[in-house]
Write a protein that holds these residues in place. Sequence first.
Motif, PDB file in Angstrom:
ATOM      1  N   LYS A 123       0.792  -1.321  -0.020  1.00 38.81           N
ATOM      2  CA  LYS A 123      -0.052  -0.139   0.058  1.00 38.81           C
ATOM      3  C   LYS A 123       0.817   1.266  -0.092  1.00 38.81           C
ATOM      4  O   LYS A 123       0.662   2.367  -0.638  1.00 38.81           O
ATOM      5  CB  LYS A 123      -0.972   0.005   1.172  1.00 38.81           C
ATOM      6  CG  LYS A 123      -1.976   1.174   1.093  1.00 38.81           C
ATOM      7  CD  LYS A 123      -2.957   0.895   2.506  1.00 38.81           C
ATOM      8  CE  LYS A 123      -4.128   2.000   2.196  1.00 38.81           C
ATOM      9  NZ  LYS A 123      -3.609   3.418   2.546  1.00 38.81           N
TER      10      LYS A 123
ATOM     11  N   GLU B 208       1.196   4.228  -3.071  1.00 36.67           N
ATOM     12  CA  GLU B 208       1.117   5.564  -2.713  1.00 36.67           C
ATOM     13  C   GLU B 208       2.302   6.269  -3.106  1.00 36.67           C
ATOM     14  O   GLU B 208       2.240   7.625  -3.669  1.00 36.67           O
ATOM     15  CB  GLU B 208       0.686   5.735  -1.357  1.00 36.67           C
ATOM     16  CG  GLU B 208      -0.887   5.124  -1.178  1.00 36.67           C
ATOM     17  CD  GLU B 208      -0.913   5.220   0.592  1.00 36.67           C
ATOM     18  OE1 GLU B 208       0.066   5.420   1.199  1.00 36.67           O
ATOM     19  OE2 GLU B 208      -2.232   4.989   0.582  1.00 36.67           O
ATOM     20  N   GLU B 209       3.594   5.632  -2.828  1.00 39.32           N
ATOM     21  CA  GLU B 209       4.657   6.365  -2.981  1.00 39.32           C
ATOM     22  C   GLU B 209       4.867   6.515  -4.722  1.00 39.32           C
ATOM     23  O   GLU B 209       5.341   7.605  -5.308  1.00 39.32           O
ATOM     24  CB  GLU B 209       5.908   5.618  -2.751  1.00 39.32           C
ATOM     25  CG  GLU B 209       7.291   6.111  -3.035  1.00 39.32           C
ATOM     26  CD  GLU B 209       8.246   5.124  -2.639  1.00 39.32           C
ATOM     27  OE1 GLU B 209       9.702   5.694  -2.508  1.00 39.32           O
ATOM     28  OE2 GLU B 209       8.192   3.993  -2.231  1.00 39.32           O
TER      29      GLU B 209
ATOM     30  N   ILE C  74       2.565   6.816  -6.897  1.00 36.04           N
ATOM     31  CA  ILE C  74       1.487   7.798  -7.366  1.00 36.04           C
ATOM     32  C   ILE C  74       1.753   9.225  -6.835  1.00 36.04           C
ATOM     33  O   ILE C  74       1.742   9.796  -7.840  1.00 36.04           O
ATOM     34  CB  ILE C  74       0.071   7.440  -6.640  1.00 36.04           C
ATOM     35  CG1 ILE C  74      -0.565   6.244  -7.175  1.00 36.04           C
ATOM     36  CG2 ILE C  74      -0.924   8.790  -6.654  1.00 36.04           C
ATOM     37  CD1 ILE C  74      -1.907   5.772  -6.235  1.00 36.04           C
ATOM     38  N   HIS C  75       2.516   9.231  -5.691  1.00 37.63           N
ATOM     39  CA  HIS C  75       2.922  10.720  -5.452  1.00 37.63           C
ATOM     40  C   HIS C  75       4.126  11.000  -6.453  1.00 37.63           C
ATOM     41  O   HIS C  75       4.110  12.308  -6.988  1.00 37.63           O
ATOM     42  CB  HIS C  75       3.549  10.676  -3.997  1.00 37.63           C
ATOM     43  CG  HIS C  75       4.119  12.097  -3.629  1.00 37.63           C
ATOM     44  ND1 HIS C  75       5.516  12.407  -3.883  1.00 37.63           N
ATOM     45  CD2 HIS C  75       3.449  13.239  -2.902  1.00 37.63           C
ATOM     46  CE1 HIS C  75       5.344  13.592  -3.312  1.00 37.63           C
ATOM     47  NE2 HIS C  75       4.550  14.175  -2.786  1.00 37.63           N
TER      48      HIS C  75
ATOM     49  N   SER D 189      -0.680   9.109 -12.842  1.00 33.56           N
ATOM     50  CA  SER D 189      -0.711   8.329 -11.725  1.00 33.56           C
ATOM     51  C   SER D 189      -2.136   7.273 -11.876  1.00 33.56           C
ATOM     52  O   SER D 189      -2.314   6.271 -11.529  1.00 33.56           O
ATOM     53  CB  SER D 189      -0.753   8.797 -10.330  1.00 33.56           C
ATOM     54  OG  SER D 189      -1.763  10.034 -10.488  1.00 33.56           O
TER      55      SER D 189
ATOM     56  N   ARG E  78      -2.634   3.267 -12.037  1.00 34.32           N
ATOM     57  CA  ARG E  78      -3.619   2.679 -10.954  1.00 34.32           C
ATOM     58  C   ARG E  78      -4.428   1.372 -11.694  1.00 34.32           C
ATOM     59  O   ARG E  78      -5.054   0.607 -11.048  1.00 34.32           O
ATOM     60  CB  ARG E  78      -4.402   3.519 -10.574  1.00 34.32           C
ATOM     61  CG  ARG E  78      -3.782   4.502  -9.277  1.00 34.32           C
ATOM     62  CD  ARG E  78      -4.791   5.789  -8.912  1.00 34.32           C
ATOM     63  NE  ARG E  78      -5.978   5.245  -8.341  1.00 34.32           N
ATOM     64  CZ  ARG E  78      -7.026   6.032  -7.738  1.00 34.32           C
ATOM     65  NH1 ARG E  78      -6.894   7.539  -8.387  1.00 34.32           N
ATOM     66  NH2 ARG E  78      -7.793   5.533  -7.224  1.00 34.32           N
TER      67      ARG E  78
ATOM     68  N   ASP F   2     -11.863   5.733  -1.978  1.00 33.05           N
ATOM     69  CA  ASP F   2     -10.468   5.213  -2.342  1.00 33.05           C
ATOM     70  C   ASP F   2     -10.348   4.946  -3.730  1.00 33.05           C
ATOM     71  O   ASP F   2      -9.141   4.960  -4.233  1.00 33.05           O
ATOM     72  CB  ASP F   2     -10.508   3.564  -1.744  1.00 33.05           C
ATOM     73  CG  ASP F   2     -10.413   3.761  -0.284  1.00 33.05           C
ATOM     74  OD1 ASP F   2      -9.762   4.714   0.367  1.00 33.05           O
ATOM     75  OD2 ASP F   2     -10.770   2.838   0.564  1.00 33.05           O
TER      76      ASP F   2
ATOM     77  N   THR G 114      -6.070   6.610  -3.945  1.00 34.83           N
ATOM     78  CA  THR G 114      -4.996   6.037  -4.217  1.00 34.83           C
ATOM     79  C   THR G 114      -5.022   4.520  -4.448  1.00 34.83           C
ATOM     80  O   THR G 114      -4.079   3.659  -4.533  1.00 34.83           O
ATOM     81  CB  THR G 114      -3.841   6.273  -3.007  1.00 34.83           C
ATOM     82  OG1 THR G 114      -4.474   5.721  -2.000  1.00 34.83           O
ATOM     83  CG2 THR G 114      -3.690   7.986  -2.857  1.00 34.83           C
ATOM     84  N   TRP G 115      -6.263   4.083  -4.353  1.00 36.57           N
ATOM     85  CA  TRP G 115      -6.267   2.306  -4.536  1.00 36.57           C
ATOM     86  C   TRP G 115      -6.277   2.198  -6.112  1.00 36.57           C
ATOM     87  O   TRP G 115      -6.643   2.947  -6.934  1.00 36.57           O
ATOM     88  CB  TRP G 115      -7.672   2.211  -3.895  1.00 36.57           C
ATOM     89  CG  TRP G 115      -7.345   1.808  -2.288  1.00 36.57           C
ATOM     90  CD1 TRP G 115      -6.815   2.694  -1.570  1.00 36.57           C
ATOM     91  CD2 TRP G 115      -7.828   0.795  -1.669  1.00 36.57           C
ATOM     92  NE1 TRP G 115      -6.818   2.289  -0.338  1.00 36.57           N
ATOM     93  CE2 TRP G 115      -7.453   1.121  -0.399  1.00 36.57           C
ATOM     94  CE3 TRP G 115      -8.617  -0.535  -2.026  1.00 36.57           C
ATOM     95  CZ2 TRP G 115      -7.741   0.268   0.625  1.00 36.57           C
ATOM     96  CZ3 TRP G 115      -8.756  -1.269  -0.781  1.00 36.57           C
ATOM     97  CH2 TRP G 115      -8.361  -1.033   0.585  1.00 36.57           C
TER      98      TRP G 115
END
Length: 421
Positions: free
Chosen positions: A197, A201-202, A204-205, A222, A226, A308, A314-315
Amino acid sequence: MATMTVESVKRFGHTIKEHTISVPWDYDNPGETFELFAREVIAPGGEDKPALVYFQGGPGFPAPRPVGTPGLLGKALERYRLILLDQRGTGRSHRIDSASPAADLEKLKFLRQDNIARDAERLREHLGEDKWSMFGQSFGGFCITSYLSLFPESVERAYFTGGLPTLDKGADELYRSTYRALHARQEKFYREIPWAKGRVEEIIHHLDNAEELLPTGERLSSRRFRTVGIELGRGTGFDTLAYLLEDPFREVKGEKRLRTDFLADVGARVSFYGAPLYAAIHESIYGAVGGQKVTGWSAHRVREEFEDFAESGTWLTGEHIYPWQFDEDPALRPLKEAAFALAEHEWESSPYDAEALGKADAVAAAAVYLDDIFVPFEESMDTAAAYKDLRPHVTNKFQHNGIAEDGAGIFGELLRLADDH
């Protein structure tokens, strides 16, 4: 009357016959036609066995190209002659893709399962089969359900794997079910791979704040990254994603960058170059089901109901198609206008008839997967109950792609269920 040609060769010890017939694009207004292709595989000594037509999952994919007969194909050939049908717009049945002329792209509304069923019925007639049996994986089961709605008297047996479609839920309600199923599946993934997880998220950022280019030249966003979450619906998906995520970064001239092998892997996962129809016509298969006549980018709209999965979330997302993919994926850009028109198309009728299914004499057996994120369990069981005679094989041993892991075993169980009547 449609014309038909047949070619026959021997390969891997089997007789291979290639059938081509001419069928109309629009059955309501017959005129322009295309050549429908099917490959028949006959095991040694199997010339007099009954026929089983194979409907590929998708939509937008051709039938398998066998180089042997392992797994499910081999098991099926023990009892049947196997008819591998290229669905309209795929393979050798007039493939439609980003290089197709504009006139072909205007035909997307004719590629639904009800027309695939009508094509198959024409093929049955030209093969001289009084009745035949059917196998359908995923969307292939949607095709069978439509076929049985239209031509119930033509089917002896029907076998489904992960392919019992909802009969009474519109696209919006169906996608709510898939997001809920995906959420439960992703929670399990994060429990089993707890560091994943944070890594997602890393990434995506990073993608929101740095330009990373895919091998095909475009920037990776991003939200496009996903979409690799579709892998969560496959049997080895947890491990496959974990390997993808385990070490994605390196330092280049003092800057944090994504590794080129990571970008190559992701690029292959998020591109529709091999099968652009899958994206372009995906939501149309739910048109008019449950009374929802216009799908209107349903998965895109419904995602905002789930924090989410929303654009700001971020999912990872799953088997969901979004309008912005037709800008970001070079393989889809030429299909954008046609896909947007299809999203606004008003479908006149559902491809299914529950009343006809309830009267059909065909014996049916279906593998139904408990935590399927593609075709949710509850909707599948509701549809199973609508059939006059459908025997479900409910299991949590496999994910949606169960036949890729043990096709022979699953099909053998369906044969056993169908035989026991």
